[in-house]
Design a protein around this motif. Structure first.
Motif, PDB file in Angstrom:
ATOM      1  N   TYR A  86       0.817  -1.212   0.000  1.00 54.54           N
ATOM      2  CA  TYR A  86       0.000   0.000   0.000  1.00 54.54           C
ATOM      3  C   TYR A  86       0.855   1.270   0.000  1.00 54.54           C
ATOM      4  N   LEU A  87       2.084   1.176   0.456  1.00 55.46           N
ATOM      5  CA  LEU A  87       2.982   2.319   0.373  1.00 55.46           C
ATOM      6  C   LEU A  87       3.362   2.574  -1.084  1.00 55.46           C
ATOM      7  N   VAL A  88       3.671   1.506  -1.806  1.00 53.99           N
ATOM      8  CA  VAL A  88       3.980   1.634  -3.232  1.00 53.99           C
ATOM      9  C   VAL A  88       2.777   2.186  -3.983  1.00 53.99           C
ATOM     10  N   ASN A  89       1.603   1.648  -3.697  1.00 56.51           N
ATOM     11  CA  ASN A  89       0.390   2.097  -4.380  1.00 56.51           C
ATOM     12  C   ASN A  89       0.099   3.567  -4.098  1.00 56.51           C
ATOM     13  N   GLY A  90       0.262   3.979  -2.860  1.00 56.07           N
ATOM     14  CA  GLY A  90       0.029   5.380  -2.513  1.00 56.07           C
ATOM     15  C   GLY A  90       0.997   6.298  -3.226  1.00 56.07           C
ATOM     16  N   LEU A  91       2.254   5.866  -3.331  1.00 54.25           N
ATOM     17  CA  LEU A  91       3.255   6.671  -4.025  1.00 54.25           C
ATOM     18  C   LEU A  91       2.904   6.812  -5.500  1.00 54.25           C
ATOM     19  N   VAL A  92       2.581   5.705  -6.157  1.00 52.61           N
ATOM     20  CA  VAL A  92       2.260   5.724  -7.585  1.00 52.61           C
ATOM     21  C   VAL A  92       1.003   6.544  -7.837  1.00 52.61           C
ATOM     22  N   ASN A 199       8.653   5.946  14.853  1.00 51.63           N
ATOM     23  CA  ASN A 199       9.433   5.023  15.672  1.00 51.63           C
ATOM     24  C   ASN A 199       9.181   3.570  15.269  1.00 51.63           C
ATOM     25  N   THR A 200       9.214   3.333  13.976  1.00 52.88           N
ATOM     26  CA  THR A 200       8.981   1.986  13.473  1.00 52.88           C
ATOM     27  C   THR A 200       9.803   1.781  12.206  1.00 52.88           C
ATOM     28  N   THR A 201       9.709   0.606  11.643  1.00 53.75           N
ATOM     29  CA  THR A 201      10.385   0.331  10.378  1.00 53.75           C
ATOM     30  C   THR A 201       9.401   0.501   9.229  1.00 53.75           C
ATOM     31  N   THR A 202       9.927   0.598   8.028  1.00 51.21           N
ATOM     32  CA  THR A 202       9.065   0.760   6.852  1.00 51.21           C
ATOM     33  C   THR A 202       8.075  -0.391   6.736  1.00 51.21           C
ATOM     34  N   SER A 203       8.550  -1.594   6.970  1.00 49.84           N
ATOM     35  CA  SER A 203       7.680  -2.766   6.808  1.00 49.84           C
ATOM     36  C   SER A 203       6.513  -2.767   7.777  1.00 49.84           C
ATOM     37  N   ASN A 204       6.639  -2.030   8.878  1.00 46.86           N
ATOM     38  CA  ASN A 204       5.572  -2.006   9.885  1.00 46.86           C
ATOM     39  C   ASN A 204       4.719  -0.735   9.836  1.00 46.86           C
ATOM     40  N   LEU A 205       4.934   0.104   8.834  1.00 46.68           N
ATOM     41  CA  LEU A 205       4.094   1.299   8.694  1.00 46.68           C
ATOM     42  C   LEU A 205       2.646   0.895   8.417  1.00 46.68           C
ATOM     43  N   SER A 206       1.727   1.583   9.057  1.00 47.95           N
ATOM     44  CA  SER A 206       0.308   1.366   8.759  1.00 47.95           C
ATOM     45  C   SER A 206      -0.052   2.112   7.472  1.00 47.95           C
ATOM     46  N   LEU A 207      -1.230   1.852   6.946  1.00 42.94           N
ATOM     47  CA  LEU A 207      -1.688   2.557   5.746  1.00 42.94           C
ATOM     48  C   LEU A 207      -1.730   4.057   5.991  1.00 42.94           C
ATOM     49  N   SER A 208      -2.243   4.457   7.155  1.00 46.08           N
ATOM     50  CA  SER A 208      -2.324   5.888   7.480  1.00 46.08           C
ATOM     51  C   SER A 208      -0.932   6.503   7.572  1.00 46.08           C
ATOM     52  N   GLU A 209      -0.004   5.815   8.228  1.00 51.32           N
ATOM     53  CA  GLU A 209       1.358   6.342   8.386  1.00 51.32           C
ATOM     54  C   GLU A 209       2.069   6.428   7.041  1.00 51.32           C
ATOM     55  N   LYS A 245      -9.214   6.614  -6.118  1.00 52.92           N
ATOM     56  CA  LYS A 245      -9.460   7.006  -7.513  1.00 52.92           C
ATOM     57  C   LYS A 245      -8.890   5.984  -8.482  1.00 52.92           C
ATOM     58  N   TYR A 246      -7.699   5.466  -8.184  1.00 50.53           N
ATOM     59  CA  TYR A 246      -7.039   4.536  -9.102  1.00 50.53           C
ATOM     60  C   TYR A 246      -7.250   3.076  -8.707  1.00 50.53           C
ATOM     61  N   GLY A 247      -8.184   2.825  -7.792  1.00 44.37           N
ATOM     62  CA  GLY A 247      -8.618   1.467  -7.498  1.00 44.37           C
ATOM     63  C   GLY A 247      -7.724   0.671  -6.564  1.00 44.37           C
ATOM     64  N   TYR A 248      -6.856   1.354  -5.821  1.00 43.48           N
ATOM     65  CA  TYR A 248      -5.977   0.632  -4.895  1.00 43.48           C
ATOM     66  C   TYR A 248      -6.660   0.327  -3.560  1.00 43.48           C
ATOM     67  N   ILE A 249      -7.596   1.142  -3.148  1.00 45.37           N
ATOM     68  CA  ILE A 249      -8.404   0.893  -1.951  1.00 45.37           C
ATOM     69  C   ILE A 249      -9.855   1.223  -2.273  1.00 45.37           C
ATOM     70  N   ASP A 250     -10.765   0.696  -1.459  1.00 43.17           N
ATOM     71  CA  ASP A 250     -12.175   1.017  -1.685  1.00 43.17           C
ATOM     72  C   ASP A 250     -12.595   2.194  -0.818  1.00 43.17           C
ATOM     73  N   GLU A 251     -13.821   2.632  -1.009  1.00 43.09           N
ATOM     74  CA  GLU A 251     -14.319   3.824  -0.298  1.00 43.09           C
ATOM     75  C   GLU A 251     -14.356   3.592   1.207  1.00 43.09           C
ATOM     76  N   ALA A 252     -14.753   2.390   1.622  1.00 41.27           N
ATOM     77  CA  ALA A 252     -14.863   2.108   3.058  1.00 41.27           C
ATOM     78  C   ALA A 252     -13.493   2.238   3.743  1.00 41.27           C
ATOM     79  N   THR A 253     -12.461   1.715   3.080  1.00 41.57           N
ATOM     80  CA  THR A 253     -11.108   1.819   3.644  1.00 41.57           C
ATOM     81  C   THR A 253     -10.679   3.275   3.722  1.00 41.57           C
ATOM     82  N   ARG A 254     -10.956   4.034   2.650  1.00 40.28           N
ATOM     83  CA  ARG A 254     -10.580   5.458   2.666  1.00 40.28           C
ATOM     84  C   ARG A 254     -11.257   6.198   3.809  1.00 40.28           C
ATOM     85  N   LEU A 255     -12.535   5.968   3.987  1.00 39.61           N
ATOM     86  CA  LEU A 255     -13.277   6.663   5.043  1.00 39.61           C
ATOM     87  C   LEU A 255     -12.754   6.283   6.427  1.00 39.61           C
ATOM     88  N   LYS A 256     -12.474   5.000   6.598  1.00 39.66           N
ATOM     89  CA  LYS A 256     -11.966   4.534   7.893  1.00 39.66           C
ATOM     90  C   LYS A 256     -10.627   5.195   8.220  1.00 39.66           C
TER      91      LYS A 256
END
Length: 749
Positions: A86-92, A199-209, A245-256
């Motif tokens: 999801y980090l890659v998807n957010g960047l793209v 205070n975490t590693t990249t692999s442990n970043l949450s979607l929000s972070e 917008k580009y289909g990487y997450i759905d609306e429910a995930t975005r709202l949450k």
């Protein structure tokens, strides 16, 4: 007429075509000049295939948790497999939606930017750079070519981007980009940003972070999540919208995710700030020496600041946090107590001779003196006020203050040192060299030497037991004037020890820290045997061959003293403190691994060791360190010794547990400024609480049960029998009546 009009139109059309062709030729020539490196060198495919970026070296604690970094650029390299999808998807989605469709250049975006931004000077056109072009910019920066800067740099980046795409696949390009892109606060690369802000590693970043960090790339200062949380959250939500917008997450995930506030866990890794700065400086010095040795022997060029080394240390991050918290919470209270006791008569305010001497050591004073200014002119200059940052326990503050007033401000501060060593190995588990590294660089563990006071007495009593003196040998508390020592009369700090007919056993004399008896024991054993005993315990500093040695007039470092005390729980062998377990290169190859040196010989017998532990347990249970029990309520198995030096200049406390030996010191950096009274300055009040605070915190964490719940071994029957005597005895009536009245003698008589 119509014919003439047609001819004119054809003529203008021809001119226009020629102009367009000429313009196109100029553009091609311009692009060609860039390609041919007329405007500067462009890296070749060969150079691009061997990209090497300056990478921060990591300092890790014993559990391989991050402790700090050494770097030119705060960058830590990670692989693509460690980057969440999801980090890659957010960047793209945010930076380059057609990333997987182009080969480094998005021509649609390029021509939009070229015509709107370059030709029409429309700033709203956007950047138009692909992720690969941005990578080229991250790697090689941009050069100043005057009016041609933008087109030259853009086209250069396009050429580099095309070459990168020909060498690396898309995953590699994403990894290279995220490893090089600058985030907020001059932090380079996603791994360093994750560590700093969450205070975490990249692999442990949450979607929000992850979305927060991606969002900050648009303007890394304006969207700094620490400085501008609301603005950063708004930008994070834009990234989430792009992902939907580009289909990487759905609306429910975005709202949450959008309804979740950003929670940062900020950890800044700088030279002056962060956990264990004094320790990190000691490690830096040692690693530099190791690398110099390796580079010299192997003809290599390892660099601590750029080669991404991994340095695993002996420190325990949690123990270090407890040590720093325990010191600061105590020192803040002690500083107030110290200043209030002096009031308006404090030496840093009233001792003009002291102040003048310190002023004359200032670099600013010497600089003005070199200009041939008179004393009056120098002092006038130093009295001029300007805005200066000042340390306080409430936080640094900016004040309009003169150089002299600033000096007085810092002259009043007490400082401290604390170290905890695992006695069986010598591994340093906690290390606090002072109250604030940014303002007080002097390391009070390894650099400073101060008189150690009564913490030297265990060496005297150890030598006494080794010489054959029985634990139940009694010595009179009576004061003696030593005529060959310029009439020196050692006295006791406590008024309760003034009964001249009272005699104490060695255990009682040590636990109560009775000065008169310590000197008499030294006298009986001999100065040289005591010095020899200290040497066997690892003491290397100069030891004065005078009777006052028994009272701790020798100057030792806190590290040296604590190391000597480790022998009491390490089979009579002093451990050698060490800081570094291993050093690895960025590929995991071990460059250095700690190898224990040949251990020293046992400094004394097992019977002496067990006896001394019992002596120092009595110090904790009923002697000068009983506050450990009464005030702090600690029930841990513990032995120890307090120390206070002449004129209350230094307070010490040495503490021994089966699996951890701790030492603390408190005093003013200027040895001429002591505590105003023994009540405040004695080791039990000034230094002991640092250890007590530390142990209290350990007790509340079950992870440290192996330390806090460890028990001393039961002494042998011979030791218990030798200790089975009354703690004191008073001279009988006839001895008091007919005993010796002599109160003066030569030392050793």
């Amino acid at each position: 007429m119509k014919k003439q009009t047609k001819l004119k139109k054809r003529s203008w059309l021809g001119i226009l075509i020629k102009l367009v062709l000429f313009g196109a030729l100029l553009v091609l020539l311009f692009i060609g000049s860039i390609y041919l490196e007329v405007w500067g060198k462009i890296p070749s495919k060969t150079e691009l295939s061997d990209l090497k970026q300056a990478e921060a070296s990591l300092i890790l604690d014993r559990n391989e948790d991050l402790l700090g970094k050494y770097f030119v650029f705060d960058r830590s390299i990670i692989e693509f497999k460690d980057i969440p999808k999801y980090l890659v998807n957010g960047l793209v989605a945010t930076e380059d939606a057609r990333f997987y469709e182009h080969e480094g250049i998005d021509y649609k975006s390029f021509f939009r930017v070229f015509f709107k931004s370059v030709l029409l000077q429309d700033d709203s056109a956007g950047g138009g750079s692909t992720i690969t072009q941005q990578l080229a910019k991250n790697l090689y920066g941009r050069k100043n070519h005057g009016l041609f800067s933008m087109p030259v740099n853009k086209i250069s980046e396009m050429i580099i981007a095309s070459r990168i795409e020909a060498i690396y696949d898309k995953d590699d390009i994403i990894a290279l980009y995220l490893n090089t892109v600058p985030f907020s606060e001059n932090t380079f690369g996603i791994e360093s940003a994750a560590q700093r802000f969450f205070n975490t590693t990249t692999s442990n970043l949450s979607l929000s972070e992850a979305s927060t960090l991606v969002g900050s790339l648009k303007a890394n200062h304006s969207y700094n999540p620490r400085l501008f949380p609301e603005r950063s959250q708004f930008r994070r939500d834009v990234v989430l919208q792009q992902m939907e917008k580009y289909g990487y997450i759905d609306e429910a995930t975005r709202l949450k995710e959008s309804n979740t506030p950003i929670e940062i866990d900020y950890h800044k890794f700088t030279y002056n700030e962060g956990l264990a700065p004094y320790f990190r400086e000691q490690v830096r010095k040692q690693v530099s020496q190791v690398l110099d040795s390796i580079n010299s022997a192997d003809d290599t060029e390892y660099d601590l600041y750029t080669d991404g080394l991994k340095i695993t240390t002996t420190l325990d991050n949690t123990m270090q946090e407890y040590a720093e918290q325990g010191m600061i919470s105590h020192m803040e209270r002690l500083q107030t107590q110290f200043e209030n006791a002096y009031g308006a008569h404090a030496p840093w305010l009233k001792n003009d001779e002291l102040i003048q001497e310190v002023v004359q050591k200032l670099p600013e004073y010497k600089r003005l003196q070199a200009k041939k200014l008179s004393e009056a002119q120098i002092m006038d200059s130093l009295r001029k006020k300007s805005k200066k940052p000042l340390f306080t326990y409430e936080g640094d503050t900016i004040m309009s203050i003169s150089t002299i007033d600033s000096l007085k401000h810092y002259l009043k501060f007490l400082n401290a040192g604390f170290v905890a060593i695992e006695p069986q190995t010598g591994a340093v588990r906690a290390y606090v060299g002072g109250v604030n590294f940014e303002h007080f660089k002097y390391d009070h563990i390894s650099m400073g030497k101060r008189q150690v006071g009564s913490t030297f007495k265990p060496f005297v009593y150890t030598a006494a037991l080794e010489s054959g003196l029985e634990p139940c040998a009694y010595f009179s508390v009576k004061e003696i004037t030593y005529t060959d020592e310029e009439g020196w009369t050692p006295s006791n700090a406590s008024d309760g020890e003034d009964d001249p007919y009272m005699n104490y056993s060695l255990e009682t004399a040590l636990s109560r820290s009775i000065n008169t008896i310590a000197v008499k024991v030294l006298e009986q054993v001999g100065i040289q045997p005591v010095i020899d005993q200290a040497r066997k315990m690892g003491v290397v500093s100069d030891l004065p061959e005078v009777p006052s040695l028994a009272l701790g007039t020798a100057e030792l470092s806190l590290m040296e003293l604590t190391s000597a005390y480790t022998s009491y729980v390490n089979e009579s062998v002093p451990s050698r403190p060490y800081f570094i377990e291993k050093i690895e290169d960025k590929d995991g190859r071990v460059l250095y691994g700690y190898k224990p040196s040949t251990p020293l010989d046992a400094a004394y017998s097992e019977q002496t060791r067990e006896t001394m532990i019992e002596f120092m347990k009595a110090t904790i249970n009923e002697g000068t360190a009983k506050r450990i029990r009464s005030t702090y309520g600690l029930s841990n198995d513990m032995a120890g010794k307090t120390g206070t030096t002449q004129d209350n200049r230094d307070g010490w406390f040495m503490s021994i547990t089966p699996n951890l030996v701790m030492g603390s010191w408190v005093g003013n950096d200027d040895h001429r400024i002591g505590f105003s009274s023994t009540g405040i300055g004695q080791g039990a009040n000034s230094a002991l609480p640092i250890v007590a605070n530390f142990v209290s915190r350990l007790n509340n964490n079950n992870d440290f049960n192996s330390i806090t719940q460890a028990k001393f071994k039961t002494p042998s029957d011979d030791v218990l029998e030798a200790l089975d005597c009354d703690p004191d005895k008073r001279d009988g009536f006839f001895k008091r009546l007919f005993g010796k009245k002599k109160k003066e003698k030569a030392f050793g008589e």
